[in-house]
Design an enzyme around this catalytic site. Structure first.
Site, short mmCIF file in Angstrom:
data_model
loop_
_atom_site.label_atom_id
_atom_site.label_comp_id
_atom_site.label_asym_id
_atom_site.label_seq_id
_atom_site.Cartn_x
_atom_site.Cartn_y
_atom_site.Cartn_z
N ASP A 71 0.91 -1.15 -0.07
CA ASP A 71 0.10 -0.12 -0.10
C ASP A 71 0.88 1.30 0.07
O ASP A 71 1.93 1.41 0.58
CB ASP A 71 -0.87 -0.13 1.43
CG ASP A 71 -2.14 0.77 0.98
OD1 ASP A 71 -2.92 0.81 0.20
OD2 ASP A 71 -2.35 1.49 2.30
N TYR A 73 2.22 4.98 1.04
CA TYR A 73 2.40 5.74 2.50
C TYR A 73 1.38 6.73 2.24
O TYR A 73 0.87 7.13 1.29
CB TYR A 73 3.63 6.35 2.64
CG TYR A 73 5.03 5.39 2.59
CD1 TYR A 73 5.22 4.45 3.53
CD2 TYR A 73 5.97 5.52 1.63
CE1 TYR A 73 6.28 3.46 3.55
CE2 TYR A 73 7.17 4.58 1.61
CZ TYR A 73 7.19 3.86 2.58
OH TYR A 73 8.37 2.98 2.67
N PHE A 88 7.69 1.24 -1.45
CA PHE A 88 8.65 1.35 -0.40
C PHE A 88 9.61 2.63 -0.48
O PHE A 88 10.23 3.17 0.66
CB PHE A 88 9.63 0.20 -0.36
CG PHE A 88 8.97 -1.16 0.13
CD1 PHE A 88 8.79 -1.40 1.58
CD2 PHE A 88 8.92 -2.14 -0.68
CE1 PHE A 88 8.27 -2.54 1.85
CE2 PHE A 88 8.23 -3.37 -0.62
CZ PHE A 88 7.84 -3.49 0.69
N HIS A 194 8.08 -9.51 6.11
CA HIS A 194 8.29 -8.37 5.66
C HIS A 194 9.21 -7.47 6.55
O HIS A 194 9.53 -7.74 7.68
CB HIS A 194 6.73 -7.72 6.09
CG HIS A 194 6.62 -6.51 5.22
ND1 HIS A 194 6.78 -5.07 5.88
CD2 HIS A 194 5.95 -6.28 4.07
CE1 HIS A 194 6.33 -4.30 4.97
NE2 HIS A 194 5.92 -4.96 3.93
#
Length: 233
Positions: A71, A73, A88, A194
């Site tokens: 998703d 930020y 990321f 993760h």
């Protein structure tokens, strides 16, 4: 007098990169539906014009590594939106969020390299597709648009997973690993926990993803990724 519009108050219209529409024609119809769903939204992250930045930076034929995030930020740092269309990654001037900090920490341990910022555009320039499973969210809300993008990113991952030319996929965490059945056996898959602070100590740290990706690329006869700059000793 300049006629340039402020990208925040007057963002450029969003459009799908033509090379991806040519490769996956169904994306156009899916996007029309997505666009209609998001039309009432006032605070979409990243802003319009950046939704397809990952696809814009890496055309289908140029992709050799796929790093799948979950998703965008949804926050800001120093008044700058953290999301800029690459999984990321954050724009220049934005401090790396916790997951990205852990990624950079593991990179130093794994390959002895570092980056001067959290902007991962240098990876994209080398054919690393920094794709989120959901390409937008609402400001301040995680996962707000995940169902809206589900069919779209499924189509992209199915295309890449069945592409004849081999790729390396990086699947961190359970959400990314749900896409594993779409990936054919001739591709290379690097998976682990993760990098989130909630799970990084349960299998991400020490997993050596960067050196493993480069080893997989060598096995496929492809050039390595230069992840960062060597750490000064």
């Amino acid at each position: 007098m300049s006629t340039m519009l402020d990208p925040v108050t007057h963002p450029r219209p969003e459009s799908l990169p033509p090379a991806w529409v040519e490769a996956i024609p169904e994306l156009q119809a899916l996007y029309h539906s997505i666009s209609a769903s998001l039309e009432p939204e006032q605070d979409v992250r990243p802003r319009r014009g950046l939704w397809f930045e990952a696809l814009r930076q890496v055309e289908p034929a140029a992709a050799r590594v796929v790093l799948l995030g979950q998703d965008p930020y949804h926050g800001e740092d120093h008044g700058i939106q953290q999301a800029h269309g690459l999984s990321f990654s954050v724009p220049e001037g934005v401090r790396p969020p916790p997951s990205l900090r852990n990624m950079l920490k593991e990179m130093q341990t794994d390959v002895g390299q570092t980056l001067s910022s959290g902007n991962l555009m240098p990876w994209a320039k080398q054919g690393v597709l920094l794709l989120n499973a959901s390409l937008t969210t609402r400001g301040g809300v995680a996962g707000a648009h995940s169902k809206i993008w589900q069919a779209f990113t499924h189509a992209v991952m199915r295309y890449l997973g069945q592409r004849e030319a081999p790729l390396v996929f990086i699947l961190w965490g359970n959400h990314a690993q749900q896409f594993r059945p779409l990936i054919a056996s001739w591709h290379q898959v690097i998976s682990s926990a993760h990098p989130s602070p909630l799970s990084a100590h349960r299998g991400f740290f020490g997993s050596q993803p960067y050196s493993r990706v480069n080893a997989a690329l060598r096995k496929l006869g492809l050039g390595e990724v230069q992840w960062g700059e060597p750490i000064a000793r």
